[in-house]
Design a protein around this motif. Structure first.
Motif, PDB file in Angstrom:
ATOM      1  N   GLN A  27      -2.983  32.950 -28.104  1.00  0.00           N
ATOM      2  CA  GLN A  27      -2.352  32.424 -29.312  1.00  0.00           C
ATOM      3  C   GLN A  27      -1.086  31.641 -28.958  1.00  0.00           C
ATOM      4  O   GLN A  27      -0.867  30.534 -29.456  1.00  0.00           O
ATOM      5  CB  GLN A  27      -2.031  33.575 -30.250  1.00  0.00           C
ATOM      6  CG  GLN A  27      -1.622  33.168 -31.637  1.00  0.00           C
ATOM      7  CD  GLN A  27      -1.512  34.376 -32.529  1.00  0.00           C
ATOM      8  OE1 GLN A  27      -0.654  35.235 -32.302  1.00  0.00           O
ATOM      9  NE2 GLN A  27      -2.376  34.467 -33.522  1.00  0.00           N
ATOM     10  N   THR A 111      -6.346  38.733 -34.458  1.00  0.00           N
ATOM     11  CA  THR A 111      -5.794  37.759 -33.516  1.00  0.00           C
ATOM     12  C   THR A 111      -6.817  36.665 -33.216  1.00  0.00           C
ATOM     13  O   THR A 111      -6.464  35.483 -33.165  1.00  0.00           O
ATOM     14  CB  THR A 111      -5.351  38.458 -32.216  1.00  0.00           C
ATOM     15  OG1 THR A 111      -4.478  39.548 -32.540  1.00  0.00           O
ATOM     16  CG2 THR A 111      -4.616  37.503 -31.300  1.00  0.00           C
ATOM     17  N   THR A 114      -6.992  34.221 -36.103  1.00  0.00           N
ATOM     18  CA  THR A 114      -5.849  33.310 -36.060  1.00  0.00           C
ATOM     19  C   THR A 114      -6.031  32.270 -34.957  1.00  0.00           C
ATOM     20  O   THR A 114      -5.766  31.084 -35.163  1.00  0.00           O
ATOM     21  CB  THR A 114      -4.544  34.086 -35.842  1.00  0.00           C
ATOM     22  OG1 THR A 114      -4.403  35.062 -36.875  1.00  0.00           O
ATOM     23  CG2 THR A 114      -3.337  33.170 -35.845  1.00  0.00           C
ATOM     24  N   ASN A 115      -6.509  32.708 -33.797  1.00  0.00           N
ATOM     25  CA  ASN A 115      -6.730  31.780 -32.689  1.00  0.00           C
ATOM     26  C   ASN A 115      -7.784  30.732 -33.042  1.00  0.00           C
ATOM     27  O   ASN A 115      -7.648  29.560 -32.687  1.00  0.00           O
ATOM     28  CB  ASN A 115      -7.141  32.529 -31.427  1.00  0.00           C
ATOM     29  CG  ASN A 115      -6.001  33.320 -30.829  1.00  0.00           C
ATOM     30  OD1 ASN A 115      -4.852  33.172 -31.234  1.00  0.00           O
ATOM     31  ND2 ASN A 115      -6.314  34.171 -29.875  1.00  0.00           N
TER      32      ASN A 115
END
Length: 145
Positions: A27, A111, A114-115
């Motif tokens: 990220q 995560t 989001t990535n």
């Protein structure tokens, strides 16, 4: 047999923790557009994913031998259903491991989501910039002096 199961679960937990850490590093690399780290991280993620699949396969084989069930049943077996074969102390350990694994998987999913969003936005931005340069109506690079 049960100690082996806990060893496999602990190994899977460690691999998941590393996957979460890598996803967080990915990220940061996506935000900074650090292509060198992006390559290194994705290569390491692929290796970790392979290790996680192998650990899961070993756990499934152990469950097949211990509970005398088929591979499909062992693969779909939940930790909560194993509790009937354990004593009170072991049940507490399984519940703790189950809670930790659930938290790690949730954190990894968030995560990764989001990535994925960051990667898609970056791809769209690059595509837009390239279209500005390649559009025949815009004179960006071909200026006569």
């Amino acid at each position: 047999m049960l100690s082996n199961l806990f060893a496999y679960l602990k190994h899977e937990q460690i691999l998941l923790e590393e996957m979460v850490e890598l996803a967080q590093r990915l990220q940061k690399a996506l935000v900074k557009f650090d292509t060198v780290n992006l390559e290194d991280i994705t290569t390491y993620q692929a290796a970790l994913a392979k290790g996680l699949r192998e650990a899961e396969e070993q756990r499934i084989n152990l469950l097949m031998a211990w509970l005398n069930i088929s591979k499909a049943e062992a693969a779909s077996l939940r930790l909560s259903s194993i509790e009937s074969h354990l004593n009170q102390d072991e049940i507490h350990r399984v519940r703790l491991v189950r809670k930790n694994l659930r938290e790690l998987v949730n954190q990894l999913q968030q995560t990764n989501t989001t990535n994925r969003l960051l990667a898609n936005r970056g791809r769209a931005s690059v595509r837009e910039i390239l279209s500005i340069f390649t559009n025949g109506n815009n004179v960006v690079c071909n200026v006569k002096v």
